[in-house]
Design an enzyme around this catalytic site. Sequence first.
Site, PDB file in Angstrom:
ATOM      1  N   GLN A 266       0.814  -1.208   0.000  1.00 22.69           N
ATOM      2  CA  GLN A 266       0.000   0.000   0.000  1.00 22.69           C
ATOM      3  C   GLN A 266       0.853   1.265   0.000  1.00 22.69           C
ATOM      4  OE1 GLN A 266      -2.956  -1.084   3.323  1.00 22.69           O
ATOM      5  NE2 GLN A 266      -4.106   0.293   2.023  1.00 22.69           N
ATOM      6  N   HIS A 267       0.227   2.349  -0.418  1.00 20.12           N
ATOM      7  CA  HIS A 267       0.702   3.729  -0.226  1.00 20.12           C
ATOM      8  C   HIS A 267       1.841   4.169  -1.140  1.00 20.12           C
ATOM      9  CE1 HIS A 267      -1.711   3.604   3.379  1.00 20.12           C
ATOM     10  NE2 HIS A 267      -0.884   2.804   4.020  1.00 20.12           N
TER      11      HIS A 267
ATOM     12  N   ASP B 106      -2.151  -4.745  -0.187  1.00 19.94           N
ATOM     13  CA  ASP B 106      -1.723  -5.983   0.474  1.00 19.94           C
ATOM     14  C   ASP B 106      -2.602  -6.378   1.648  1.00 19.94           C
ATOM     15  OD1 ASP B 106      -0.774  -3.856   2.011  1.00 19.94           O
ATOM     16  OD2 ASP B 106       1.302  -4.525   2.012  1.00 19.94           O
TER      17      ASP B 106
END
Length: 481
Positions: A72-73, A235
């Site tokens: 993520q991110h 994820d």
Amino acid sequence: MTELRLVAGVDCSTQATKVVVCDAETGAVVREGRAPHPDGTQVDPAEWWKAWEIASDGLLDGVQAIAIGGQQHGMVLLDDAGEVVHPAVLWNDTSSADATAELIAELGGPQAWAEAVGSVPVPSFTVTKLRWLRDEAARGVEVRRTAAERAAAVVLPHDWMTHRLAADRSGIEGITTDRGDASGTGWWSPTTNSYRTDLVELAFGRQLALPRVAGPAEIVGETAFGAAIAAGTGDNAAAALGLNLQPGDVAVSLGTSGTAFARSAHATADPTGIVAGFADATGEYLPLVCTLNAARVMSATAQMLGLELSAFDEAALTSPGSEGLVLLPFLDGERTPDLPHSTGLIYGLTRATMQPATMARAAVEGLLCGLADAVDALREQGLPVQRVLLLGGGARARSVQALAPALLGADVVLPEPAEYVALGAARQAAWALSGAATPPTWEIPVGKPEPAISVDAATIRANYGQVLSNTQPLLSQPYNR
């Protein structure tokens, strides 16, 4: 004999790419592969593709559908032609700590962010990385200035990998994401299911193209080898799908980071910023708490003590206790609590406590106390915690299994070790392939954890909380490394 319908799931994580090929009906893994990623918090996405090619080599014959679960991110900036213009800035890059504080203030504070997108940004969030890049460019850092000028779109790691898989990809046209991953950007609202483009402009100073948010079971393309491409997800949402989390379940994962998350039928919006109000990969929600420090706390402490990890684990398990020794395990800074500049701290050193076994026990207790705070934060959002599913590399430690029930305050079960992010992606691929209204039911094998140790959990947690409270002003200050 009926021929198996095969699907593939990919986990493009911080450390490696993992691929599983599964029977679409049962989820049984029939092939798998893995390849490492380079270390670092800024990585050329081309390295992910190289790892994918290695990990998937020889695995994909007969695969009819595939999905990507990605870290993520991470911020991936693309130009109009779809070329990467800057190394991907990953979730564990805390360079945007100052940018985070600026953005929170500029929108009107934590409550305003929680209402806008369900979460209060921390340096992990993509929106803060955009502001950091803009600020670096304004300061004249050439590589950032060039990237800022060329950037036409911003996507996430799983978005980039999904688009790269498509045989008919072209520039930035047709890039997709999903609710689960979009909810970690800081500019998409799980409540309204829409982008807040004003927040992109607030962060970057101008608009950027954003990927279309695909439906949970949507097919978004086709690979060169003829497999359908499902939407993919972040994820944690993929792991929740792989674990088939039920109401009352909380997954606590001890990997590079520590996470505690649960499925919810309702959106959350925590103005304290502790609980991120993410979406999941099924159309519901995934409130989540994330810490930067998890399994590596144990490996780092073992190294400091000169012990093999197995000997460290045995010492922590058999120690009569930590005798008041407290370890705050913020070895890489910390996300929750929001202390990006912090370091680890040991309190309560005496001649009696300066023993390897006591230190080992304190390290495991400190790690679990941080995750216990995370589980409590989910409880405070109204989520029932009937059992904890303990997973990740750190969950294999016998000391963790034995201490977790008392410190987390719930029954603990131990899903058999598996690549749950990749399995969740594969389950999503099977769902998309089937055209059904709900994902297929896959059996999740559960093992028996180490017998629980009876400890004075209240005292351990009170000591941890008191040390954290008393030292937080110090830990908030940048440390001169």
